[in-house]
Design an enzyme around this catalytic site. Sequence first.
Site, PDB file in Angstrom:
ATOM      1  N   SER A  64      36.011  27.399  31.457  1.00  0.00           N
ATOM      2  CA  SER A  64      35.215  27.959  32.548  1.00  0.00           C
ATOM      3  C   SER A  64      34.433  29.222  32.168  1.00  0.00           C
ATOM      4  O   SER A  64      33.539  29.161  31.341  1.00  0.00           O
ATOM      5  CB  SER A  64      36.157  28.200  33.718  1.00  0.00           C
ATOM      6  OG  SER A  64      35.441  28.499  34.856  1.00  0.00           O
ATOM      7  N   ALA A 371      35.860  36.705  45.674  1.00  0.00           N
ATOM      8  CA  ALA A 371      34.657  37.526  45.539  1.00  0.00           C
ATOM      9  C   ALA A 371      33.825  37.070  44.342  1.00  0.00           C
ATOM     10  O   ALA A 371      32.595  37.182  44.339  1.00  0.00           O
ATOM     11  CB  ALA A 371      35.051  38.991  45.387  1.00  0.00           C
ATOM     12  N   GLY A 500      45.197  35.907  34.600  1.00  0.00           N
ATOM     13  CA  GLY A 500      45.897  34.665  34.253  1.00  0.00           C
ATOM     14  C   GLY A 500      45.003  33.737  33.452  1.00  0.00           C
ATOM     15  O   GLY A 500      45.347  32.582  33.234  1.00  0.00           O
TER      16      GLY A 500
HETATM   17  C1  G16 Z   1      39.775  30.900  37.368  1.00  0.00           C
HETATM   18  C2  G16 Z   1      40.434  30.594  38.686  1.00  0.00           C
HETATM   19  C3  G16 Z   1      39.937  31.562  39.731  1.00  0.00           C
HETATM   20  C4  G16 Z   1      40.204  32.990  39.287  1.00  0.00           C
HETATM   21  C5  G16 Z   1      39.615  33.226  37.891  1.00  0.00           C
HETATM   22  C6  G16 Z   1      40.030  34.551  37.314  1.00  0.00           C
HETATM   23  O1  G16 Z   1      38.391  30.738  37.488  1.00  0.00           O
HETATM   24  O2  G16 Z   1      40.124  29.270  39.045  1.00  0.00           O
HETATM   25  O3  G16 Z   1      40.600  31.289  40.932  1.00  0.00           O
HETATM   26  O4  G16 Z   1      39.641  33.903  40.161  1.00  0.00           O
HETATM   27  O5  G16 Z   1      40.067  32.230  36.997  1.00  0.00           O
HETATM   28  O6  G16 Z   1      41.431  34.599  37.247  1.00  0.00           O
HETATM   29  P1  G16 Z   1      42.202  35.769  36.534  1.00  0.00           P
HETATM   30  O7  G16 Z   1      41.740  37.036  37.190  1.00  0.00           O
HETATM   31  O8  G16 Z   1      43.657  35.479  36.731  1.00  0.00           O
HETATM   32  O9  G16 Z   1      41.773  35.749  35.088  1.00  0.00           O
HETATM   33  P2  G16 Z   1      37.547  29.920  36.424  1.00  0.00           P
HETATM   34  O10 G16 Z   1      36.201  29.816  37.023  1.00  0.00           O
HETATM   35  O11 G16 Z   1      37.600  30.723  35.152  1.00  0.00           O
HETATM   36  O12 G16 Z   1      38.290  28.627  36.297  1.00  0.00           O
END
Ligand code: G16
Length: 517
Positions: A64, A371, A500
């Site tokens: 992502s 956000a 995460g």
């Molecule tokens: C993923 C999750 C999102 C989250 C983001 C950042 O997004 O699907 O819900 O907000 O990671 O997460 P963290 O702050 O734990 O790194 P994506 O678009 O990278 O799949």
Amino acid sequence: MDSEALKKYSALHPKPAGLTLQYGTAGFRTKAEQLDHVMFRMGLLAVLRSKAVVSTIGIMVTASHNPEEDNGVKLIDPLGEMLHPSWEEYATQLANAEEHELQQTITEICQKAAVNQQKDASVFIGRDTRPSSEKLSQSVIDGIFVLGGQYHDYGLVTTPQLHYVVCCQNTQGQYGKATLEGYYEKLSKAFTELIKQSSSSGKSQKHLKIDCANGIGALKLSEMEPYLPKEVLIQLYNDGTKEKLNHLCGADFVKVHQKPPRGLDMKPNERCCSFDGDADRIVYYYQDATGLFHLIDGDKIATLISIFLKELLVKVGQSLKMAVVQTAYANGSSTRYLEETLKVPVHCVKTGVKHLHHKAQEFDVGVYFEANGHGTVLFSKAAETKIRHLAKEEKDNEKREAAKVLENMIDLINQTVGDAVSDMLVIEAILALKGLTLQQWDAVYTDLPNRLLKIQVADRRVIDTTDAERRAVTPPGLQEKIDALVKKYKLSRAFVRPSGTEDVVRIYAEADTQVRA
Ligand code: G16
């Protein structure tokens, strides 16, 4: 299970010695070269999950918003939701098992999760445009094959497209056709119906510049363009032909840095938006006549959608319960506006769409957005049935027309997960129907000045949080120091949490002025 075949195939996807990975906010994520064994094993896990729930399971190979060198894997449950939390632990166990423990770990998972190994298994696979994704998705296929599962490889797709086809497959077509054509047709039909009713005309209103983060969004929007009405003028930037994925562009870059992406020439007051690397997030923005950059993030998207849906729900006159779900990152002004002005209840949950999705399912209409631009709207089955009935049978013209708009919104929104393409069409339809400019939308409320940073620390896991990640419980003394700082400033709020998806700690702060934030 053919244990010899398992041994043989597993040896082709060896686990690097000493490597331990954790199923994070959205699956496993790390440097691509460390993931081959994880992909193979997630192929195995998808087969077990499919047998356990007797449905098709999805596996998306993507990291992502992370840099191009990273990769990752997201598992998708039958109705297009993220993998059930109870299985995240199994995923971590399987990913970290030593070679000689693999078979035993599979047996244990089957026992704990009551997997009937005699059942058939079916898995849908998709991948993003990262150079490492094709090879890694082959490793997933090896894992599926060795446990005798059936699979369909959709190849290059956006993450939300894979969520969509998984849901279609498991609902016997009730949600739509499990093909990309089916996805394009369903969304474009609903969108065309919606904008037919808009009175605003003129090219400038429908002209939109899209930063595709050098990712999959560019490919899929090009495929979708022939399905869209001709008045929709979209111009794609950062289409991946020249630059690296997510590098100085994309929704995450724009949100964090609060500045335009590289590679998109922005004129004053032009409507622009950015997708992220797998097209499940979107943020809008513009530059005003004085050259000032204005970000319209997930909170403002949730607000626009909520205003629009609430008006329609009032018109149809049904007592349908609507709520908005946010995370700690939601700007304080958005929460205040939603609760105090729009009078819509707001709930705060932990970061990760899986948490927002779960909470939003409690309402007739659950609007959820992070956000960072990741979000969608969920309609309960009962609400959908009522709305579709009113759209057909209602005698009162105004009520029936409002129900028809709601019905098309239901079809346009990808209810399985946040979807940049679907969200973009929803926003464009609402702006057209309400005759709103980006500037008018932006002016609904003023964001509190804020700052979002990420820093690398020796071990981010020493930070543990509570209260939907708004307070740190460890390490000792950290929260007290944050509280002491926050106390000094007006309208201020701050928190830290371990990411995460990346090896960083995220820090968020807001206050009455940018300097204080
Ligand atoms: C993923 C999750 C999102 C989250 C983001 C950042 O997004 O699907 O819900 O907000 O990671 O997460 P963290 O702050 O734990 O790194 P994506 O678009 O990278 O799949």
